[in-house]
Each structure stands twice: as structure tokens, then as C-alpha cells.
Design a protein around this motif. Sequence first.
Motif, PDB file in Angstrom:
ATOM      1  N   VAL A  41       0.610  -6.936   5.443  1.00 28.72           N
ATOM      2  CA  VAL A  41       0.601  -6.457   4.056  1.00 28.72           C
ATOM      3  C   VAL A  41      -0.587  -5.537   3.789  1.00 28.72           C
ATOM      4  O   VAL A  41      -0.461  -4.513   3.115  1.00 28.72           O
ATOM      5  CB  VAL A  41       0.547  -7.651   3.077  1.00 28.72           C
ATOM      6  CG1 VAL A  41       0.497  -7.154   1.648  1.00 28.72           C
ATOM      7  CG2 VAL A  41       1.731  -8.555   3.259  1.00 28.72           C
ATOM      8  N   VAL A  67       4.492  -9.805  -2.797  1.00 23.99           N
ATOM      9  CA  VAL A  67       3.100  -9.816  -2.354  1.00 23.99           C
ATOM     10  C   VAL A  67       2.456  -8.431  -2.425  1.00 23.99           C
ATOM     11  O   VAL A  67       1.408  -8.274  -3.052  1.00 23.99           O
ATOM     12  CB  VAL A  67       2.976 -10.467  -0.957  1.00 23.99           C
ATOM     13  CG1 VAL A  67       1.613 -10.189  -0.355  1.00 23.99           C
ATOM     14  CG2 VAL A  67       3.198 -11.965  -1.074  1.00 23.99           C
ATOM     15  N   PRO A  68       3.071  -7.398  -1.822  1.00 22.52           N
ATOM     16  CA  PRO A  68       2.455  -6.067  -1.944  1.00 22.52           C
ATOM     17  C   PRO A  68       2.289  -5.616  -3.398  1.00 22.52           C
ATOM     18  O   PRO A  68       1.260  -5.038  -3.752  1.00 22.52           O
ATOM     19  CB  PRO A  68       3.418  -5.128  -1.208  1.00 22.52           C
ATOM     20  CG  PRO A  68       4.371  -5.968  -0.475  1.00 22.52           C
ATOM     21  CD  PRO A  68       4.233  -7.380  -0.914  1.00 22.52           C
ATOM     22  N   ILE A  69       3.273  -5.897  -4.247  1.00 25.47           N
ATOM     23  CA  ILE A  69       3.166  -5.477  -5.646  1.00 25.47           C
ATOM     24  C   ILE A  69       2.038  -6.243  -6.335  1.00 25.47           C
ATOM     25  O   ILE A  69       1.235  -5.670  -7.058  1.00 25.47           O
ATOM     26  CB  ILE A  69       4.509  -5.665  -6.393  1.00 25.47           C
ATOM     27  CG1 ILE A  69       5.530  -4.648  -5.867  1.00 25.47           C
ATOM     28  CG2 ILE A  69       4.335  -5.476  -7.902  1.00 25.47           C
ATOM     29  CD1 ILE A  69       6.890  -4.728  -6.515  1.00 25.47           C
ATOM     30  N   CYS A  79      10.534 -10.077  -1.002  1.00 24.57           N
ATOM     31  CA  CYS A  79       9.700  -9.495   0.055  1.00 24.57           C
ATOM     32  C   CYS A  79       8.703  -8.483  -0.505  1.00 24.57           C
ATOM     33  O   CYS A  79       7.717  -8.149   0.135  1.00 24.57           O
ATOM     34  CB  CYS A  79      10.566  -8.854   1.142  1.00 24.57           C
ATOM     35  SG  CYS A  79      11.780  -7.704   0.539  1.00 24.57           S
ATOM     36  N   SER A  80       8.940  -7.979  -1.725  1.00 21.48           N
ATOM     37  CA  SER A  80       7.998  -7.020  -2.300  1.00 21.48           C
ATOM     38  C   SER A  80       6.963  -7.683  -3.196  1.00 21.48           C
ATOM     39  O   SER A  80       6.051  -7.015  -3.659  1.00 21.48           O
ATOM     40  CB  SER A  80       8.731  -5.965  -3.135  1.00 21.48           C
ATOM     41  OG  SER A  80       9.595  -5.234  -2.347  1.00 21.48           O
ATOM     42  N   THR A 124       7.782  -5.974   5.365  1.00 24.11           N
ATOM     43  CA  THR A 124       7.408  -7.346   5.661  1.00 24.11           C
ATOM     44  C   THR A 124       8.555  -8.140   6.286  1.00 24.11           C
ATOM     45  O   THR A 124       8.514  -9.356   6.345  1.00 24.11           O
ATOM     46  CB  THR A 124       6.927  -8.059   4.376  1.00 24.11           C
ATOM     47  OG1 THR A 124       7.801  -7.694   3.308  1.00 24.11           O
ATOM     48  CG2 THR A 124       5.515  -7.659   4.023  1.00 24.11           C
ATOM     49  N   GLY A 125       9.585  -7.463   6.726  1.00 18.21           N
ATOM     50  CA  GLY A 125      10.631  -8.161   7.456  1.00 18.21           C
ATOM     51  C   GLY A 125      11.904  -8.405   6.668  1.00 18.21           C
ATOM     52  O   GLY A 125      12.667  -9.310   6.959  1.00 18.21           O
ATOM     53  N   CYS A 126      12.158  -7.579   5.645  1.00 15.02           N
ATOM     54  CA  CYS A 126      13.398  -7.747   4.900  1.00 15.02           C
ATOM     55  C   CYS A 126      14.549  -7.049   5.637  1.00 15.02           C
ATOM     56  O   CYS A 126      14.329  -6.304   6.587  1.00 15.02           O
ATOM     57  CB  CYS A 126      13.252  -7.186   3.497  1.00 15.02           C
ATOM     58  SG  CYS A 126      12.537  -5.547   3.468  1.00 15.02           S
ATOM     59  N   PRO A 156       6.741   1.092  -9.006  1.00 13.40           N
ATOM     60  CA  PRO A 156       5.576   0.212  -9.150  1.00 13.40           C
ATOM     61  C   PRO A 156       4.267   0.992  -9.063  1.00 13.40           C
ATOM     62  O   PRO A 156       3.278   0.632  -9.679  1.00 13.40           O
ATOM     63  CB  PRO A 156       5.711  -0.744  -7.967  1.00 13.40           C
ATOM     64  CG  PRO A 156       7.127  -0.689  -7.571  1.00 13.40           C
ATOM     65  CD  PRO A 156       7.622   0.672  -7.914  1.00 13.40           C
ATOM     66  N   ILE A 201      -0.697  -7.557  -5.001  1.00 17.85           N
ATOM     67  CA  ILE A 201      -1.996  -7.043  -4.561  1.00 17.85           C
ATOM     68  C   ILE A 201      -2.245  -5.655  -5.153  1.00 17.85           C
ATOM     69  O   ILE A 201      -3.334  -5.351  -5.637  1.00 17.85           O
ATOM     70  CB  ILE A 201      -2.081  -6.987  -3.018  1.00 17.85           C
ATOM     71  CG1 ILE A 201      -1.891  -8.392  -2.444  1.00 17.85           C
ATOM     72  CG2 ILE A 201      -3.423  -6.415  -2.565  1.00 17.85           C
ATOM     73  CD1 ILE A 201      -1.854  -8.451  -0.930  1.00 17.85           C
ATOM     74  N   ILE A 226       0.040  -2.136   5.191  1.00 20.05           N
ATOM     75  CA  ILE A 226       1.065  -1.454   4.404  1.00 20.05           C
ATOM     76  C   ILE A 226       0.440  -0.872   3.135  1.00 20.05           C
ATOM     77  O   ILE A 226       0.655   0.282   2.782  1.00 20.05           O
ATOM     78  CB  ILE A 226       2.214  -2.433   4.052  1.00 20.05           C
ATOM     79  CG1 ILE A 226       2.965  -2.834   5.323  1.00 20.05           C
ATOM     80  CG2 ILE A 226       3.173  -1.797   3.047  1.00 20.05           C
ATOM     81  CD1 ILE A 226       4.014  -3.922   5.121  1.00 20.05           C
ATOM     82  N   LEU A 227      -0.394  -1.696   2.484  1.00 17.19           N
ATOM     83  CA  LEU A 227      -1.043  -1.244   1.250  1.00 17.19           C
ATOM     84  C   LEU A 227      -2.053  -0.124   1.518  1.00 17.19           C
ATOM     85  O   LEU A 227      -2.272   0.736   0.671  1.00 17.19           O
ATOM     86  CB  LEU A 227      -1.725  -2.422   0.547  1.00 17.19           C
ATOM     87  CG  LEU A 227      -0.756  -3.341  -0.196  1.00 17.19           C
ATOM     88  CD1 LEU A 227      -1.372  -4.694  -0.443  1.00 17.19           C
ATOM     89  CD2 LEU A 227      -0.327  -2.713  -1.516  1.00 17.19           C
ATOM     90  N   VAL A 282       1.531   1.959  -0.036  1.00 15.37           N
ATOM     91  CA  VAL A 282       2.931   1.571  -0.217  1.00 15.37           C
ATOM     92  C   VAL A 282       3.034   0.174  -0.822  1.00 15.37           C
ATOM     93  O   VAL A 282       2.380  -0.754  -0.365  1.00 15.37           O
ATOM     94  CB  VAL A 282       3.669   1.609   1.140  1.00 15.37           C
ATOM     95  CG1 VAL A 282       5.045   0.976   1.025  1.00 15.37           C
ATOM     96  CG2 VAL A 282       3.790   3.048   1.612  1.00 15.37           C
ATOM     97  N   MET A 283       3.814   0.033  -1.895  1.00 15.01           N
ATOM     98  CA  MET A 283       4.017  -1.271  -2.513  1.00 15.01           C
ATOM     99  C   MET A 283       5.446  -1.757  -2.400  1.00 15.01           C
ATOM    100  O   MET A 283       5.725  -2.938  -2.532  1.00 15.01           O
ATOM    101  CB  MET A 283       3.611  -1.229  -3.986  1.00 15.01           C
ATOM    102  CG  MET A 283       2.095  -1.185  -4.162  1.00 15.01           C
ATOM    103  SD  MET A 283       1.628  -0.583  -5.774  1.00 15.01           S
ATOM    104  CE  MET A 283       2.266  -1.856  -6.820  1.00 15.01           C
ATOM    105  N   VAL A 284       6.379  -0.842  -2.237  1.00 11.73           N
ATOM    106  CA  VAL A 284       7.767  -1.254  -2.100  1.00 11.73           C
ATOM    107  C   VAL A 284       8.275  -0.815  -0.739  1.00 11.73           C
ATOM    108  O   VAL A 284       8.246   0.371  -0.403  1.00 11.73           O
ATOM    109  CB  VAL A 284       8.647  -0.650  -3.212  1.00 11.73           C
ATOM    110  CG1 VAL A 284      10.049  -1.215  -3.118  1.00 11.73           C
ATOM    111  CG2 VAL A 284       8.063  -0.962  -4.572  1.00 11.73           C
ATOM    112  N   THR A 285       8.722  -1.782   0.037  1.00  7.91           N
ATOM    113  CA  THR A 285       9.165  -1.481   1.390  1.00  7.91           C
ATOM    114  C   THR A 285      10.690  -1.414   1.443  1.00  7.91           C
ATOM    115  O   THR A 285      11.338  -1.912   0.519  1.00  7.91           O
ATOM    116  CB  THR A 285       8.658  -2.579   2.342  1.00  7.91           C
ATOM    117  OG1 THR A 285       9.106  -3.840   1.855  1.00  7.91           O
ATOM    118  CG2 THR A 285       7.144  -2.558   2.412  1.00  7.91           C
TER     119      THR A 285
END
Lengths: 77, 323
Positions: free
Chosen positions: A39, B96-98, B93-94, A8-10, B62, B100, A42-43, A47-50
Motif C-alpha cells: 500500500v 486502506v489506500p483511500i 480493496c480500496s 492490493t490483489g482485487c 478520491p 491513508i 502504491i500511495l 494512487v488511491m484507487v487501484t
Amino acid sequence: MKIEILGTGCAKCKKTKEIIEKVLKETGVEAEVVKVEDVEKILNYGVMVTPAVVVDGDLKTVGKTPDEKEVRKWISQ
Amino acid sequence: MVDIFYPLQWIADKLTYEVFGIAPDTHLGASVNFIIYDVMKIFILLAFMIFVVSYIRTYITPEKSRKILGGKKGLHYHLLASMIGVVTPFCSCSSVPIFIGFVESGVPLGVTFSFLITSPLVNEAAIAALWATLGLEATLIYVISGILLGVLAGYLIGLLKMEKYVADFVYKVKVGDQSKKPEELNIMERAAIAYDSVKDIVGKVWIYVIIGVTLGGIFHGYAPEGILAKYAGKGNPFAVPIAVAIGVPLYSNIMAMIPIVESLIGKGLPVGTALAFLMAVNGISLPEIIILKKVLKNELIGAFVLIMTISIIFTGYLFNIIL
């Protein structure tokens, strides 16, 4: 070959892109590098941790910046 | 008890009074000694804690957590979610994905919040800095109350049945198959990942540590003794809410805040008030709220901020009474 960088752009995601582009340049391998920042997409890869890296639809790494050695291995396969 | 950090104090004393030739009992001497001692201690504990927690983290992803917590209700699952939050990496940054990912696998909203609350509140870097500056006892109190805060606030959010205030798209996301995971790691690979985290995190926070310790050192050396006891001591019932009210909008790196808070405690700020302030800085921040706005509607964000603020104020009072 299509390489997708999920993030997400980190800061780590940017670094991942730099490393992959550097290895591609050094090895002369042709590949399309795409950043996936949505997002939902990605999901969809589970994947939950980028950052995560997908090569030709195959999930290679999740949650960390890969090193050059790993990237070389993926693109030589 | 033998102070295992005694050699650091010895080095700090040698450097300050002999190498730099600053007289003890001066403002400058006190400041410089504070800075040298704190910097050494924080960096040593920082490297140690990050390595240990990052190593454990390689076992608890996660992806695994959401499988464990999926469809589970009950206070003990809030506790489990909160404890997983301690060891899980959580850069905003994580979140939101976590979030959801958890909701999609049927983790109840309240349990998801227990995770989301504790995760930024209790992390290895904050633990290391607190341990280095405020000692083991205050650190344990901070960690335990951070976990309990996640449990209780998450539980309350669960009771409020606010599922409809989660952004609609969240319920439509399909998380892909996670059974195919990169190959299992051996001990050396896990250690290498842990070592990388040490480099990564120390590389990111060192400047904040230096800034915080320097400001803390100046305050330590030059501010009059007991100045804060006089104005913000236990006798002032407004000190805790004011400290929290300052901490909530203040988005500052926790690594800079901790050494500053150490020097404030040295001048008479009660530990409970100080811990409440740190929790407010760390647990509720504007950038995090902005990120969460993508997945939460205003009502739920409001409830989250309100519940957190009240619980943190309550925690501060409680510690001022028992400590």
C-alpha cells in the motif's frame, strides 16, 4: 521496459495483468511485468484507487482495467 | 400516480398465468410472479443507476476529494465527505489506500470516517435494488439516513480525538504527486466508462440477485400472511436490536438480502426494522473490519463498531415510529 501493476490483489488487478501479458505476447515486446501490492508503494505513486499501471515510472491509468488498445499504445511509445 | 413499472407487472402476469399456465391465487403462482417481476425490475434499475452514478463518478475522484476535504473541520464537511462517499467507488480493496490518502492530506479523522461509513452503506447497486423492491420512498429514507449516519458517527469519532489509535505507519506514508493525471476525458469516454461499470457490476451481482429473489419469492408465496407482524412487529421492542445483532456479523451480499427483506416486509416486518437490518449487513462487515485493522488500532475499531451499532438501532426505532 518495466511495467508495474499497482493493486492490493482485487479481481480487476489480476485482469489488468492478464491483459498486459497478452498484449506483450502478441506484439513480442520485451518487458518486465511487476505487481506492486504494498500500500505504501502504491500511495508513493499518488494512487488511491487501484488498479493502476505505471510504465517506466510513468503513471498511465488509475482506477480501471485498461483495454488492449490502450496497452498497445503505451508499449509502442 | 401512473406506475411506470406497470408494463413489467403485465409481463409477469402474462408469463406466470398464461405462458406457464399457473393458476393465480396459488402459492406457486404468487412465488413465480414475484420472482419474474422482481428480476426484471431490479436489472432494469440496476443498469440505469450504475450508469448514472458511474458517469458522475468520472468527475469526482478520491484524489480530488481529498484535496477538497484536506484540513477542513465542521459539520458541513462531514456532510460533504459523506455525500462524496455515495458516489465514490468503494470496494473494500480500496479502503486502506483511500483512508491513508485522506489522513495524509490532512482530512480530519472524523471527516474521513464520515466518508468511510457512508461509502459502503449507500451505493448505486443497493439504491437500485431498494428502489425496485421497496419503492422510492423507502429508498430515499435509506439514502438520507445512510448519509446522516455517516455524518453523525464520523462527527462523534472526531469528538473522541482518537487520532493516536490510527496505526503509526499511516502518518509516515508520503503520497506521491497527483498533479500529473491521465488526460481529460470527453463525454463518449465517460459514457464508455459508465457502460463498463454496468457490465462489471451486473456481471458480479446478478447471481446474488437471482438467489435473493428466488428465496424472497418462495417466502412470499408460501409463508403465512402476517407471520412476522406477529413476532417481529412494532409491538416487540427487541425486534430492532435483534435484527441489527443478526445483521452485523452476517456478511452477505446486499443484493441478495434486499429481495429477501422485501418479502419479509410483505409478511409484516416493519420497514424501520428492515432498513436497520440492511444497514447493519451493509455498513459493518467482518471482512471490512479485518481490512481496516491494517490501519486502525483495536480501540478505534471498537469505537467504530459500537457507534455504528447504536446509531443503526436508533435509526430503526426512529423509522418504526415515523413510518
